[in-house]
Design an enzyme around this catalytic site. Sequence first.
Site, short mmCIF file in Angstrom:
data_model
loop_
_atom_site.label_atom_id
_atom_site.label_comp_id
_atom_site.label_asym_id
_atom_site.label_seq_id
_atom_site.Cartn_x
_atom_site.Cartn_y
_atom_site.Cartn_z
N GLU A 31 56.52 35.28 41.74
CA GLU A 31 55.00 35.60 42.33
C GLU A 31 54.90 34.94 43.42
O GLU A 31 55.01 33.71 43.78
CB GLU A 31 54.14 35.16 41.18
CG GLU A 31 52.45 34.80 41.56
CD GLU A 31 51.82 36.56 41.99
OE1 GLU A 31 52.15 37.40 41.61
OE2 GLU A 31 51.27 36.63 42.96
N THR A 40 45.53 42.04 42.40
CA THR A 40 44.38 43.31 41.81
C THR A 40 44.07 42.82 40.37
O THR A 40 42.80 43.19 40.18
CB THR A 40 45.22 44.69 41.63
OG1 THR A 40 45.74 45.07 42.97
CG2 THR A 40 44.49 45.71 41.17
N SER A 45 37.05 45.90 37.54
CA SER A 45 35.95 46.23 36.83
C SER A 45 35.95 45.41 35.36
O SER A 45 35.01 45.44 34.62
CB SER A 45 35.72 47.50 36.52
OG SER A 45 35.63 48.24 37.87
N ALA A 46 37.08 44.74 35.23
CA ALA A 46 37.13 43.97 33.77
C ALA A 46 36.72 44.95 32.68
O ALA A 46 36.19 44.43 31.56
CB ALA A 46 36.22 42.91 33.80
N ILE A 47 37.15 46.00 32.53
CA ILE A 47 37.05 46.87 31.89
C ILE A 47 38.07 47.42 31.08
O ILE A 47 39.25 47.55 31.56
CB ILE A 47 36.53 48.42 32.20
CG1 ILE A 47 35.01 48.09 33.06
CG2 ILE A 47 36.40 49.54 31.48
CD1 ILE A 47 34.08 47.73 32.21
N HIS A 49 39.07 50.78 29.54
CA HIS A 49 38.49 52.05 29.48
C HIS A 49 38.88 52.76 27.92
O HIS A 49 40.00 52.44 27.50
CB HIS A 49 39.22 52.82 30.64
CG HIS A 49 38.76 52.43 31.87
ND1 HIS A 49 37.76 52.96 32.48
CD2 HIS A 49 39.09 51.60 32.82
CE1 HIS A 49 37.46 52.48 33.62
NE2 HIS A 49 38.18 51.62 34.00
N VAL A 172 59.13 37.30 47.60
CA VAL A 172 60.41 38.12 47.65
C VAL A 172 60.45 38.88 49.28
O VAL A 172 59.60 39.44 49.61
CB VAL A 172 60.69 39.27 47.01
CG1 VAL A 172 61.58 39.98 47.01
CG2 VAL A 172 60.37 38.70 45.35
N ARG A 316 42.76 48.36 44.86
CA ARG A 316 43.72 49.10 43.81
C ARG A 316 44.88 49.69 44.57
O ARG A 316 44.85 50.19 45.78
CB ARG A 316 42.79 50.44 43.22
CG ARG A 316 41.74 50.01 42.55
CD ARG A 316 40.49 49.72 43.30
NE ARG A 316 39.51 50.98 42.94
CZ ARG A 316 38.33 51.24 43.57
NH1 ARG A 316 37.96 50.31 44.72
NH2 ARG A 316 37.64 52.18 43.15
N GLU A 342 46.88 51.64 39.31
CA GLU A 342 45.39 51.33 39.62
C GLU A 342 44.66 51.66 38.56
O GLU A 342 45.37 51.82 37.31
CB GLU A 342 45.05 52.45 40.84
CG GLU A 342 45.22 53.68 40.42
CD GLU A 342 44.85 54.89 41.40
OE1 GLU A 342 44.11 54.74 42.31
OE2 GLU A 342 45.56 55.95 41.27
#
Lengths: 483, 420
Positions: A31, A40, A45-47, A49, A172, A316, A342
């Site tokens: 990382e 990201t 939206s912390a949703i 779906h 990287v 996204r 996304e």
Amino acid sequence: MYDVAIIGAGVVGSAIARELSKYQASICVIEREEDVCSGTSKANSAIIHAGFDAACGSLKARLNVRGNAMMDQLAKDLDIPFQRNGSLVVCTKEQDPAGLETLLEKGKKNGVPDLRIIERGELLSMEPNISDDAVCALYAPTGGIVCPFHMTMAFAENAYTNGVSFFLNTCVESIAKTADGYALRTVHTDTKEAETFEAKIVVNAAGVYADTFNNMVSSHKLHITARKGEYCLLDKDAGTHVSHTIFQLPSKMGKGVLVTPTVHGNLLVGPTAVDVEDKESLNTTQDGLDSLTATASRSVKNVPMRQVITSFAGLRAHEDSDDFVIGEAADARGFINAAGIESPGLSSAPAIGEMVAEIVTQLLPLTEKSDFVSTRKGILRPETLSMEERNRLIREQPAYGNIICRCEMITEGEIIDAIRRPLGARSLDGVKRRTRAGMGRCQAGFCSPRTMEILEREASMSIYDITKNGVGGAIVIGTNKEI
Amino acid sequence: MKNYDLVIVGGGPAGLAAAVSARDAGIESILIIERDKELGGILNQCIHNGFGLHTFQEELTGPEYASRFIAQVAERGIAYKLNTMVMDISSDKRVTAMNREDGMFEIQAKAVILAMGCRERSRGALNIPGFRPAGIFSAGTAQRLVNMEGYMPGREVVILGSGDIGLIMARRMTLEGAKVKVVAELMPYSGGLKRNIVQCLDDFGIPLKLSHTVVDIEGKKRVEAVTIAEVGPDRKPIPGTEERYTCDTLLLSCGLIPENELSKSAGVTLNPVTSGPVVGDNLETNVEGIFACGNVLHVHDLVDYVSQEAAAAGRNAAQYIKNGAKTDARTVEILPVDGVRYTVPKFIRPQEMDDKLTVRFRVGGVYRNCSIATYFDDELIARRKRPVMAPGEMEQVVLDKKKLGDYPNLNKITIRIEEA
């Protein structure tokens, strides 16, 4: 030589790491940032779906519905704050309700359970603050809200517990094919030291940069556009303004924005959608923030935008094909993409983890572990305890009696836990994402000097190495008169 | 559960002065609850001088001013708990608090004085667009880092907002070796005291740009530049007026917000103008036996006025503990109009108020050669000429109980700004 090297410790890379940690294999996650959940995955939206939006037959549709269904068990096993609050797609009087029918049909084909269209009366009883112009809505009871930080950390911590190595601050630079896999040349973002990781299989979960890595090894080029989404987060006082996640029926005016409670009790409004050139441009803009207010009012009235406590932008990873790109690159054996993730990427992440793990195990015969630890405990929230339990805890660990963040009422005990746990926090944002210290209405004005003291002590860091969010982001730069 | 006659939430200047006066009014059982490791509140980080001219007729630093009151509390043997956070206050005056030693505990009080102070408006609440790097601090946070801990938050500084803490920090950062490039203020006037503009900016050649705001923050990890622009009468940036300042630090001094989360949980009604409780002449909130004073009630300009107000709250709480609630049902509202933004108190009980009652308020703009006029219903009662009035400085009117006695049928008191 690792069996698998995963590039990226966002929710996708971490979910993949956790799935693969069920097998006897040597796995590393590389990382660039100083913490997991730094791209990201941290600004969205912390949703979770429901899955009615994606095109039938797409990976997005299949993995979203599967990921959604996996969340109850995952939330329980990994202690992820998750709530099925249900979502509503609102159609206003200027719009054609046939659009809702289309979504309903699509949702049914995608396998979304319990979808139905509700009329204004029922809508109003569910959401008293719904716009006066709202005439009907598509109701998806399986829609949910989640803490994306904890979801990512839960995957990562659990993977770590099960033997996955994480290399943070490790960027990287290049990927080269070797006789039996790939060599990833990296550089440490702080020390600038170079290190080469060799792995039989590489998983590319690099978010907006996934195209760059794919294109290093494959002639099947990917092209990812960073699509910026700006959000406003409102005070918990506004957190009950709506109880469901309110989407707008897409129209010629655009996709609209959502208004949703967060799993922590705030209200979230966003996102905008603007394609940007610079994949680091996480800045908010005046136009973007202004537009949120106007757009939100189409579906929800009187959104108390004066109670905004912070605004942020996320990027996204939009791939030209308009779908997730998951699988082995055709001309690069052992190089597996998890690209173009996304929306609904967060919702799909658990299923992407499964899917990629399956691809890996087809390429590399791996044996399942007998001692896989399937559960992980999150950071203890004393506020969930009774007064007696809380007092027992404080007697054992007095730090739980010391409030550091007064807005969110976060104790020193929680911050110590955030620092000491696997892949623990090493920055103010790291502490914030794990504990919510600094995420409240004063936005860390009060607690940041105190949190710095705790980091200094618990992580044995120099005060000058304590950053907001990693290398280059020091909070203080010297002592008085010595700068 | 422990019992106290009076619990004071907050051990800053308001809480200390309230405790001293309540004790002097005969209340023995008092507990001050302070969340920090020492008494004195925000004064402890205000190491500049200029405190106490009214109270002690001398110029003290913040810690010196606080120490005078801390000494008075000590002399009287008033109990206090440090490092203790009040978690909740109920409308029946049960206070839940927590610390490392005692854990979480409850106290039943006969009266409560709210003295929690205020917090600074954050970058997020201001909705300033741009990146979110390190190097953006509220002025008070920077003040704590520099004055309490000895750490410098940056080398090259832009300040948004000309509140007093921002002005003070412009000088402090300069004295400690940083370069303060500009102070931008959204409004066409400063939100701080005149003397601070002279002593902290003018004396150091730091430009103050009125009607300017920050329109962009650059820097991915640490602030690299800040762009400010002029704003029009609608307070929106005027395109083409942008000026970019390279810097590593942005300090914000854009207003203080009374910290009333606990008050709300107790059912206290707030005034949307002050964000503080609505109180009557005795500084009691709508919840019987819960009083408020200091910056939690309304943001003050001078600590001396905090001490005066808090002393009144202490006396009034003592009165309540000894004699119970006010009996006078007749209240007269004070209406702030024509430039007067609010008043504290918001209403009075003419028969039970102090003989002389100070009504404090702020004005909504800069007024030159105007007067503060007080009306009893439609009758002009008093008119006091003021050469300059500005939002950064509090104004006051003193109401005389005896005079009010002459108006038994009074409906309302109006305070307004008039042309001289």
